[in-house]
Design an enzyme around this catalytic site. Structure first.
Site, PDB file in Angstrom:
ATOM      1  N   GLY B  80       0.843  -1.210   0.000  1.00  0.00           N
ATOM      2  CA  GLY B  80       0.000   0.000   0.000  1.00  0.00           C
ATOM      3  C   GLY B  80       0.861   1.235   0.000  1.00  0.00           C
ATOM      4  O   GLY B  80       2.078   1.162   0.232  1.00  0.00           O
ATOM      5  N   GLU B  81       0.249   2.374  -0.279  1.00  0.00           N
ATOM      6  CA  GLU B  81       1.030   3.606  -0.412  1.00  0.00           C
ATOM      7  C   GLU B  81       1.438   4.220   0.911  1.00  0.00           C
ATOM      8  O   GLU B  81       2.311   5.080   0.964  1.00  0.00           O
ATOM      9  CB  GLU B  81       0.232   4.648  -1.220  1.00  0.00           C
ATOM     10  N   HIS B  82       0.758   3.839   1.990  1.00  0.00           N
ATOM     11  CA  HIS B  82       1.029   4.471   3.278  1.00  0.00           C
ATOM     12  C   HIS B  82       2.139   3.718   4.022  1.00  0.00           C
ATOM     13  O   HIS B  82       2.136   2.489   4.043  1.00  0.00           O
ATOM     14  CB  HIS B  82      -0.256   4.481   4.121  1.00  0.00           C
ATOM     15  N   PRO B  83       3.090   4.411   4.624  1.00  0.00           N
ATOM     16  CA  PRO B  83       4.096   3.733   5.458  1.00  0.00           C
ATOM     17  C   PRO B  83       3.391   2.899   6.531  1.00  0.00           C
ATOM     18  O   PRO B  83       2.410   3.359   7.119  1.00  0.00           O
ATOM     19  CB  PRO B  83       4.876   4.882   6.105  1.00  0.00           C
ATOM     20  N   ARG B  84       3.899   1.690   6.802  1.00  0.00           N
ATOM     21  CA  ARG B  84       3.266   0.828   7.821  1.00  0.00           C
ATOM     22  C   ARG B  84       4.263  -0.180   8.348  1.00  0.00           C
ATOM     23  O   ARG B  84       5.213  -0.549   7.684  1.00  0.00           O
ATOM     24  CB  ARG B  84       2.007   0.151   7.266  1.00  0.00           C
TER      25      ARG B  84
END
Lengths: 345, 345
Positions: B80-84
Site C-alpha cells: 500500500g502507499e502508506h508507510p506501515r
C-alpha cells in the site's frame, strides 16, 4: 455612456389595483423608460412606483403618470395612514449614472413647470431642486396635509413654485424635486443580541448616541439631550433581531452613497462589531443599487487585498458581493439587482 | 461525569471489506463503546477506525481489534502507499472528557502491556505514553517499516516496550500511545485569492513564514531557511481555494485544543484576515469535536459581547456555531458533531 435617472413617485391610492395599473401602464408606454417596481400599501392607501431610463423619457413618463393620477384619484374622499397632500403626493428624480445632481435638478424643475402650467396642479420644489432652505424639506412642505392646504397655500411664504396658488379639490397639490439615491442596507451579525446590534448602530449612525453620566441623560441649556455623533455621515441605523434569520442586524438607510459609499459603511460596521465582541457575517441590500456603487466596492476590496484591479466588470462585482456577503441570506443576482443591468435586460 | 476516551487505530487493510467488517464488529461488540467512523482507503490499503466510550471498555475493544487484525491481515504480502509496520499499525488513545492525559497514558500503557504479553506482538509506546524522547515520534519509530523491522528490532535502542524483540512475520509490530485530540478546521474567507489565504496562514501557523530580504530567502550558518514563527502554537495551516465553495480557506490542523482552543484560532484568523484586506465569512469543522471545546467557545464569545453566561448548554453551543459560522457551508447539527452527544445518541 447613457445618462440614467430614476423616478420614484408616490401616489395616494394603494387599494384599487385598476387605478394603480392604469398609472403604471402610462409609465410603461413611454419609450426609453423601464418600470422597475410597483409597491402598493393597503393601510397607507399609497403606492410607490419606481422607474428609470434616459432623463427626457423619465420626465415624460412622470408627467403622464401625474396627469393620470389626477384624473383617477379623488383626494376629497381619500383616506389612509400615510401623510399626503395630493393625488401624486411626491415625485423625486434621482441621478443614477453619468449625470450630475445639477442636471437632475434641471429636469425636476422642467417637470414641475409642466405639471404646474399644463395640468394646473400647484407644485412645490423640494430637496436639491429647492434653493429656499425654509421649504426644501418634504415633511415641512406637507405639514397640514390635503385638508390644511386650502389655507396654507394662500400664505405668501407657501405660494407654490409652479401652478395656481389654490389647492385643487380633486388632485390636491404635489411636491417634485431631486434627491440622492437611497439605499436600505442591513448588515448581519453573528449574535442574536439586540442591545449589541443597537450599540454598533449608535457608534456608526450620523445622529450618534445620547450622552449619559451614571445612567442619567446629559442635557443642554434647552433641555435637549446631548449626543455623541457616530462615525458615518448620511447613515441612519438601528439594531433589530430577525426571527427568520436567527440573527440580529444593523438596519440602515444610506442617504448619500457618493459621500458615504456602501463599502465604507460595511467596513466600519465590521470594525465596530469587533469592538462589541461580535462579527459581521454578511449583509442584505433591499431593492436596487447603481452599477458604480458595486464597481467602486469591488475595486476597494480588491485593493485592500493587494490584488489587481485590471479585471473584468463581472469580477469586480463578484468581489463586492463576496466581501460584503450580499448573498448570505438569499442569492444576489447582479442582473436583477444592479439598476443599469435591469434597464438593459 | 463519565470519563470518555477515544481510540483511532489504523489497520493495514483498506480493500477487503470483509476483514474490515470483522474488526469493526469486534469493536461494536464491547459494551460501553460506540463505533463512530470507519474510513477505508484503497490506495493506502489502510483503514482508520474511530470509536469512543468509557476507558476500560475502549481498552478492551482496542485489544480485541488488534487481536482480530493480527489473525486476518498478513503483513508478509501486504502492499500500500502508506508507510506501515504492522497489521495494527498504530493505535492512539485520546482523552475526550473528564480524564487527564496522565490517566489516558496509563490506559495506553495497560493496553500495550496486554498486547505484548498476551498476543506476543512487539509494541512501541509513543507520544505522551513514551517518556524516552528519542523514540516518542511515530514516524521515527516506524522508519524502515515492516520490511526493515526484522533488523531494526534487534538494535538495543529499538527494543520494544512490550512483547518479543523479534518482528512478527504475519502481524509485524505495532505502536500504541496517548495523544491530544486533533481537529481539522477550515476557515472560510471572502476572497478567492490563494496568496491572500496563504499570507494569513503563514501569519498564524506555529511554523510561521520564511524570512526574505529583497526576495531572497535568509539562511542560517547551516543553510537552513530562517523563519518568523506565527502567532498560534499547535496550529498547522495552509491556504487553498475550494472550487465548490467559490472561496479560499485557511485550512488547519489544531493539535492541542487545550493550549490553543478553536475559538482563539478563529479570532486570530479574523484579525489577520482584516490585516490582509479580507474577512472571515464562517468556518468548517471536519469530523467531531469534544463538548468542552464548544462550551468554552460559547462562553468566550458571549463574554466578549458582555452577555450573560448564565444560559443553557444549548445556547452556549448555538453562540459558538453562530460566531464561528460553523453552519455557513453545511448545517451543523450538535447531535451529530459533538462527541459526547453522539455517544449518548
Amino acid at each position: 455612456m447613457n445618462k440614467v435617472i430614476e423616478c420614484v413617485p408616490n401616489f395616494s391610492e394603494g387599494i384599487d389595483m385598476d387605478i394603480i395599473g392604469q398609472i403604471a401602464d402610462d409609465i410603461k408606454g413611454v419609450d426609453g423608460v423601464k418600470l422597475l417596481n410597483v409597491d402598493p400599501g393597503k393601510a397607507t392607501n399609497r403606492t410607490v412606483i419606481t422607474f428609470a431610463g434616459e432623463p427626457a423619457a423619465v420626465v415624460e413618463a412622470a408627467f403622464r403618470a401625474i396627469k393620470k393620477a389626477g384624473e383617477l384619484i379623488d383626494m376629497s374622499t381619500q383616506k389612509g395612514e400615510h401623510p399626503r397632500m395630493g393625488a401624486t403626493d411626491v415625485c423625486p428624480l434621482i441621478p443614477i449614472a453619468n449625470i450630475s445632481m445639477e442636471e437632475t435638478t434641471a429636469y425636476a424643475t422642467q417637470l414641475a413647470k409642466r405639471v404646474g402650467e399644463e395640468l394646473r396642479i400647484p407644485v412645490y420644489l423640494y430637496e436639491y431642486a429647492q434653493p429656499d432652505k425654509s421649504r426644501n424639506n418634504l415633511s415641512i412642505i406637507r405639514a397640514g396635509e390635503y385638508e390644511g392646504f386650502f389655507e396654507k397655500i394662500k400664505l405668501p411664504q407657501w405660494k407654490p413654485d409652479f401652478g395656481p396658488a389654490e389647492n385643487d379639490v380633486k388632485r390636491g397639490a404635489t411636491v417634485i424635486g431631486a434627491r440622492n439615491f437611497l439605499i436600505a442596507y442591513n448588515i448581519n451579525l453573528a449574535t442574536t443580541s439586540v442591545p449589541v446590534a443597537n450599540a454598533i448602530s449608535a457608534d456608526v449612525r450620523e445622529s450618534g448616541k445620547v450622552m449619559k453620566e451614571n445612567g442619567v441623560v446629559l442635557r443642554d441649556a434647552n433641555g435637549k439631550a446631548k449626543t455623541i455623533p457616530g462615525s458615518l455621515k448620511y447613515v441612519k441605523a438601528i439594531g433589530w433581531y430577525i426571527e427568520e434569520y436567527g440573527a440580529a442586524q444593523v438596519s440602515m438607510n444610506l442617504t448619500n452613497i457618493e459621500a458615504t459609499p456602501i463599502h465604507i459603511v460595511f467596513d466600519e460596521v465590521c470594525k465596530r462589531a469587533e469592538v462589541h465582541g461580535t462579527r459581521v457575517t454578511g449583509s442584505e441590500l433591499i431593492g436596487l443599487i447603481p452599477l458604480k456603487a458595486m464597481l467602486d466596492a469591488g475595486k476597494y476590496f480588491l485593493s485592500k487585498q493587494g490584488l489587481s484591479l485590471d479585471v473584468e466588470e463581472t469580477e469586480l462585482i463578484a468581489a463586492a458581493i463576496r466581501m460584503m456577503g450580499l448573498d448570505e441570506l438569499a442569492p444576489f443576482n447582479p442582473q436583477e439587482r444592479i439598476i443599469e443591468y435591469v434597464l438593459k435586460g
